[in-house]
Design a protein around this motif. Structure first.
Motif, mmCIF file in Angstrom:
data_model
loop_
_atom_site.group_PDB
_atom_site.id
_atom_site.type_symbol
_atom_site.label_atom_id
_atom_site.label_comp_id
_atom_site.label_asym_id
_atom_site.label_seq_id
_atom_site.Cartn_x
_atom_site.Cartn_y
_atom_site.Cartn_z
ATOM 1 N N ASN A 472 -3.067 -6.292 7.543
ATOM 2 C CA ASN A 472 -1.795 -6.887 7.096
ATOM 3 C C ASN A 472 -1.028 -5.016 6.192
ATOM 4 O OD1 ASN A 472 -3.348 -8.166 5.452
ATOM 5 N ND2 ASN A 472 -1.725 -8.109 4.485
ATOM 6 N N ILE A 473 -1.938 -4.141 7.172
ATOM 7 C CA ILE A 473 -1.172 -2.753 6.303
ATOM 8 C C ILE A 473 -0.154 -2.240 8.019
ATOM 9 C CG2 ILE A 473 -2.282 -0.260 6.409
ATOM 10 C CD1 ILE A 473 -5.091 -1.718 5.285
ATOM 11 N N GLU A 474 0.847 -1.875 7.640
ATOM 12 C CA GLU A 474 1.789 -0.895 8.014
ATOM 13 C C GLU A 474 1.450 0.503 8.012
ATOM 14 O OE1 GLU A 474 5.740 -1.120 10.583
ATOM 15 O OE2 GLU A 474 5.099 -2.738 9.414
ATOM 16 N N GLY A 475 1.386 1.959 8.365
ATOM 17 C CA GLY A 475 1.938 3.050 8.357
ATOM 18 C C GLY A 475 0.646 3.464 7.527
ATOM 19 N N CYS A 476 -0.192 2.965 6.957
ATOM 20 C CA CYS A 476 -1.640 4.123 5.684
ATOM 21 C C CYS A 476 -1.886 5.383 5.624
ATOM 22 C CB CYS A 476 -2.534 3.318 6.381
ATOM 23 S SG CYS A 476 -4.064 3.678 4.830
ATOM 24 N N MET A 477 -1.530 5.328 5.026
ATOM 25 C CA MET A 477 -1.583 7.409 4.874
ATOM 26 C C MET A 477 -3.045 8.047 4.458
ATOM 27 S SD MET A 477 2.021 8.371 2.795
ATOM 28 C CE MET A 477 1.421 7.633 1.506
ATOM 29 N N GLY A 478 -3.763 6.878 4.418
ATOM 30 C CA GLY A 478 -5.373 7.306 4.247
ATOM 31 C C GLY A 478 -5.811 7.662 2.618
ATOM 32 N N CYS A 479 -5.141 6.687 1.597
ATOM 33 C CA CYS A 479 -5.065 7.543 0.680
ATOM 34 C C CYS A 479 -6.800 7.407 0.308
ATOM 35 C CB CYS A 479 -3.851 7.109 -0.615
ATOM 36 S SG CYS A 479 -4.327 5.643 -0.756
ATOM 37 N N GLY A 480 -7.164 6.194 0.740
ATOM 38 C CA GLY A 480 -8.806 6.135 -0.139
ATOM 39 C C GLY A 480 -8.260 5.132 -1.241
ATOM 40 N N TYR A 481 -7.115 4.619 -1.551
ATOM 41 C CA TYR A 481 -7.036 3.892 -2.917
ATOM 42 C C TYR A 481 -6.574 2.085 -2.587
ATOM 43 C CZ TYR A 481 -5.892 8.306 -4.684
ATOM 44 O OH TYR A 481 -6.511 9.682 -5.190
ATOM 45 N N CYS A 482 -7.480 1.480 -1.735
ATOM 46 C CA CYS A 482 -6.572 0.029 -0.966
ATOM 47 C C CYS A 482 -7.410 -1.067 -2.207
ATOM 48 C CB CYS A 482 -7.487 -0.650 0.259
ATOM 49 S SG CYS A 482 -6.779 0.471 1.290
ATOM 50 N N ASN A 483 -8.547 -0.689 -2.714
ATOM 51 C CA ASN A 483 -9.242 -1.622 -4.333
ATOM 52 C C ASN A 483 -8.126 -1.066 -5.161
ATOM 53 O OD1 ASN A 483 -12.609 -1.176 -2.209
ATOM 54 N ND2 ASN A 483 -10.539 -3.000 -2.218
ATOM 55 N N ILE A 484 -7.434 -0.136 -5.561
ATOM 56 C CA ILE A 484 -6.905 0.161 -6.453
ATOM 57 C C ILE A 484 -5.538 -0.147 -6.157
ATOM 58 C CG2 ILE A 484 -8.924 0.939 -8.161
ATOM 59 C CD1 ILE A 484 -7.093 3.980 -7.915
ATOM 60 N N GLY A 485 -5.079 -0.654 -5.580
ATOM 61 C CA GLY A 485 -3.953 -0.845 -5.248
ATOM 62 C C GLY A 485 -2.849 -0.009 -4.069
ATOM 63 N N CYS A 486 -2.240 -0.155 -3.657
ATOM 64 C CA CYS A 486 -1.601 0.813 -3.106
ATOM 65 C C CYS A 486 -0.052 0.821 -3.404
ATOM 66 C CB CYS A 486 -1.536 -0.327 -1.510
ATOM 67 S SG CYS A 486 -0.261 1.338 0.026
ATOM 68 N N LYS A 487 0.140 1.914 -3.822
ATOM 69 C CA LYS A 487 1.655 2.014 -5.020
ATOM 70 C C LYS A 487 2.546 2.698 -3.860
ATOM 71 C CE LYS A 487 2.257 6.462 -6.786
ATOM 72 N NZ LYS A 487 2.323 7.124 -7.996
ATOM 73 N N PHE A 488 2.301 2.955 -2.260
ATOM 74 C CA PHE A 488 3.227 3.081 -1.295
ATOM 75 C C PHE A 488 3.884 2.185 -0.753
ATOM 76 C CE2 PHE A 488 -0.645 6.173 -1.826
ATOM 77 C CZ PHE A 488 0.147 7.950 -2.794
ATOM 78 N N GLY A 489 3.160 0.584 -0.376
ATOM 79 C CA GLY A 489 4.007 -0.124 -0.143
ATOM 80 C C GLY A 489 3.735 0.111 1.461
ATOM 81 N N ARG A 490 2.675 0.514 1.417
ATOM 82 C CA ARG A 490 1.779 -0.358 2.992
ATOM 83 C C ARG A 490 0.762 -1.084 3.682
ATOM 84 N NH1 ARG A 490 5.219 4.865 1.663
ATOM 85 N NH2 ARG A 490 4.664 6.153 3.222
#
Length: 799
Positions: A472-490
């Motif tokens: 349940n992700i849309e348009g991930c930019m690949g920051c690698g921060y999934c486990n510390i929360g997505c600040k980008f709303g992806r």
């Protein structure tokens, strides 16, 4: 750290100068009694008794000790700690003499008076010493002793070398980082860290060594290595003692890793570039410009918003994660009003940062400190509005057919399969579950995952067994921060989508109380009449309602039912997990596995016992999973940019139990069965073989207690099972606890019936991963959400 003496240190120094002057006068008056003024004779005699204990050498030693400390208050602070120790001994000695009825010599002060004088001097000296140390280092949470212990540990543990100059930052800076992080850390159980550091400081005294921070660096390193790595060092001591010592050393070292590898000054040395500094950030943002989060509109109540101690709601749900949010969404649509009670705080994604330790504190809290009884198995869970969906990897697997077959056909649980499967389809649509290229582009998947996937293809695996994940992700930019929360709303977590959307579409029908832990259900007959919540201040709130649901997760729902003392015999039993461990592979070339979606690819072979998933973390998190200790760990972290990692998940037997007991009030009793351990090892060997035979890895490393690495397939097959003989030899953990309040058609074997209602109660329901009759073996969030969607119509009819 301040280079010059700070005000608090100068105050301590002034007090010590006063003590030095008094000691000098007392000694002079003792040597030359005729010099003593008549009005001071009694005081001089009593002072000589008090400070020198009728011993001129002792008095002279005190004078020299004070002079040394005054001369260099920082360098000789250990002597001040020695003086404090002597005062403590003095108090105890006087009290013992008084209790035993001993009489002091003629002219001497009574023992009680003497003990009081020692105690007053001790308190003044301790307060001044503590204030001086805290001011010198800027300490915010730890005591001075704990801080110095941590600094001493960092000096030798990070690099496994006593030469602190090889570190990128000073050991004292590591300790300063950790102290600052702990001060911000919201977990109530963080006191365990302070206890561990205190025990580590004085543990060497048991073997007649100096306190840890006072050892020479080489001696300190050898002491730790011997107690941590060498079983013979413990002789015939019981196993529980060995476990405690090794757990304390492991936790201490991981505190050092937290303070070291989270520091931006270290990143370049290990080959890590934060997302904001990567060259193509602008390009990624142009490719995926849309922020899907609606969290800014979410309305949440906190303690200050609730001025009364009793409130009334329609449907009361403990939790706000995957199950709770879907239930709220569906129940509101069915015409019910819902109140969610969440122990974590509301954290706005717009304020998220790339600081791992800060975000662990904000999003995990006590959920980062859940350990099994033997300290060998860790259970991670989010603790914030939105629950674990805010910090998980959003990976979506359908409920396996063979699991549904087992639940329905073998266990006889009355789940309507057709309606269940329709609920699952609805969840995929509701949560916008997608695959590449909608989820993200292939180039933004974990680079190490792409290597593993290519190696699997060479070995003959293909779709559907091998693929990139759905999420349940849309348009991930690949920051690698999934486990510390997505600040980008992806990442489309409950915080970003379902909760705000429900409030927007149904105004005033969904309320959320944050920072309030559900601690107890109260009953009257066979009905629940209220839920007691407790704010972090300690203030309690009584919530009355018509329908009550526990959706706090497998561990917390079990704890809530147990603390409520409702007479539910099976609560907390039949707990299971997706047992996880990993293989780390090192390559000659730079891989930069951190630069992409954290969990990117999976492999499901014909063996249903396990699934493999590629993943990688930013430095601090990865350091806690990096194989090796001391110098081995340090060297591996310096190859951080040349490594990839594949984890394996094994659906375990339901042989674990959680109780509301233990140091943290969450006693998880779990040891993997031999079958589950065997499945884990088969999967790890397979993953390692793929890396070595087709992936181009130069070595692979399991996350074992003793350090092992294998460079060829033959070496791997010859030695892995010899080196790793039991679950005690390997590090394991999970983010997927399941069961504890299992669904059943028989109250003698379960906690809830097929309608999600707790046996024996008319209006109490449980709906989360705790009701799973067995473990899934795959990421469970889709199944959790599906069960909530499936349950909602049945619960909605309850009044």
């Amino acid at each position: 750290m301040n280079p010059a003496l700070v005000l608090a240190e100068n105050r301590l120094r002034a007090f010590l100068k006063l003590l030095l002057l008094i000691t000098l006068l007392i000694l002079l008056f003792h040597i030359f009694p005729k010099w003593t003024p008549g009005f001071l004779e009694g005081s001089a005699r009593q002072g000589y008794t008090l400070l020198a204990n009728h011993s001129f050498p002792q008095g002279a030693m005190l004078f020299i000790l004070l002079a040394l400390v005054i001369g260099d208050i920082r360098r000789f602070s250990v002597l001040l700690r020695l003086l404090i120790g002597f005062l403590i001994v003095g108090v105890i000695w006087c009290v013992i003499n008084q209790v035993q009825g001993k009489t002091p010599d003629a002219g001497e002060m009574p023992y009680w008076t003497r003990a009081t004088a020692y105690a007053v001097l001790l308190v003044i000296l301790w307060l001044l010493f503590s204030a001086a140390g805290r001011a010198r280092y800027g300490i915010k949470y730890l005591t001075v002793q704990q801080f110095q212990t941590l600094e001493a540990l960092a000096e030798v543990c990070v690099a496994g070398d006593s030469r602190a100059e090889i570190l990128e930052i000073l050991p004292v800076e590591v300790a300063i980082n950790v102290d600052g992080y702990l001060q911000k850390f919201q977990a109530r159980s963080k006191w365990v860290m302070k206890l561990v550091l205190t025990c580590m400081e004085f543990y060497p005294l048991l073997s007649l060594h100096a306190p840890l921070s006072q050892m020479l660096p080489d001696d300190r390193l050898n002491f730790l290595k011997k107690r941590f790595l060498e079983a013979p060092a413990f002789g015939m001591l019981p196993d529980w003692y060995v476990q405690l010592v090794q757990a304390a050393i492991r936790m201490s070292k991981q505190l050092c890793y937290m303070g070291y590898y989270s520091d931006a000054r270290v990143h370049k040395s290990i080959g890590y570039t934060p997302f904001a500094e990567r060259k193509d950030v602008g390009e990624r943002k142009k490719e995926f410009p849309q922020n899907h989060s609606q969290s800014a509109s979410l309305k949440v109540l906190t303690e200050k918003d609730i001025t009364i101690d009793v409130i009334t709601a329609d449907v009361v749900i403990a939790g706000s994660g995957a199950a709770a949010s879907i239930l709220a969404h569906e129940l509101v649509r069915a015409g019910r009003s819902v109140l969610l009670v969440e122990r974590g705080e509301l954290e706005r994604p717009s304020t998220f940062t790339d600081n791992e330790v800060e975000m662990v504190s904000r999003l995990y809290a006590d959920g980062a400190l859940q350990l099994s009884r033997d300290f060998r198995f860790q259970v991670f869970q989010g603790s914030c509005v939105g629950g674990s969906t805010v910090v998980n990897n959003a990976v979506c697997f359908e409920t396996p057919d063979y699991i549904l077959d087992k639940w329905i056909n073998e266990m006889g649980i009355g789940i309507d399969r057709t309606r269940y499967e329709q609920s699952m389809k609805d969840i995929y649509q509701l949560m916008h579950v997608s695959h590449t290229p909608t989820m993200t582009h292939d180039k933004y998947l974990n680079p190490g995952g792409r290597l593993f996937s290519a190696a699997c293809e060479k070995m003959g695996y293909g779709k559907p067994m091998l693929d990139s994940v759905m999420a349940n992700i849309e348009g991930c930019m690949g920051c690698g921060y999934c486990n510390i929360g997505c600040k980008f709303g992806r990442k489309l977590s409950m915080l970003d989508t379902i909760l705000p959307q429900t409030q927007i579409s149904h105004p005033d029908k969904l309320q959320i109380i944050a920072g309030c832990e559900a601690i107890k259900f109260s009953k009257k007959g066979n009905r629940i009449v209220s839920l007691t919540g407790q704010f972090k201040s300690g203030r309690k709130l009584t919530i009355k309602g018509a329908t009550f649901i526990s959706s706090a997760g497998a561990i917390s729902s079990s704890i809530l039912l147990l603390k409520s003392k409702l007479g539910i015999a099976n609560a907390g039993k039949k707990l299971a997990f997706n047992l996880g461990s990993q293989i780390t592979a090192a390559f000659k070339q730079t891989v930069n596995s951190y630069d992409g979606l954290q969990i990117s690819h999976f492999l499901k072979t014909d063996d249903r016992r396990f699934v493999m998933e590629t993943w990688y973390n930013p430095p601090m998190f990865q350091s806690t999973a990096m194989p090796g200790w001391f110098d081995q760990h340090f060297n591996n972290m310096h190859e951080y940019g040349k490594m990839a990692c594949t984890g394996v998940l094994v659906g375990t037997a339901s042989n674990a139990v959680v109780k509301a007991a233990g140091l943290l009030g969450r006693d998880i009793n779990y040891v993997p069965t031999e079958d589950d351990f065997d499945s884990l090892m088969i999967a790890l060997e397979k993953a390692a073989e793929i890396y070595l035979s087709a992936g181009g890895a130069v070595r692979v490393m399991p996350n074992t207690f003793s350090y092992y690495e294998y460079k060829t397939v033959q070496e791997l097959k010859d030695n892995l099972r010899k080196d790793v003989k039991s679950s005690r030899d390997i590090s394991t953990g999970t983010g997927h606890p399941q069961g504890g309040n299992v669904m059943s058609n028989d109250p003698a074997t379960g906690v809830v019936d097929e309608g999600f209602k707790v046996f024996g109660f008319e209006n109490l329901f449980v709906c989360d991963a705790s009701i799973f009759p067995t473990s899934l073996g795959v990421n469970p969030q889709v199944t959790v959400m599906t069960l909530a969607h499936y349950a909602a119509p049945m619960i909605a009819r309850n009044v």
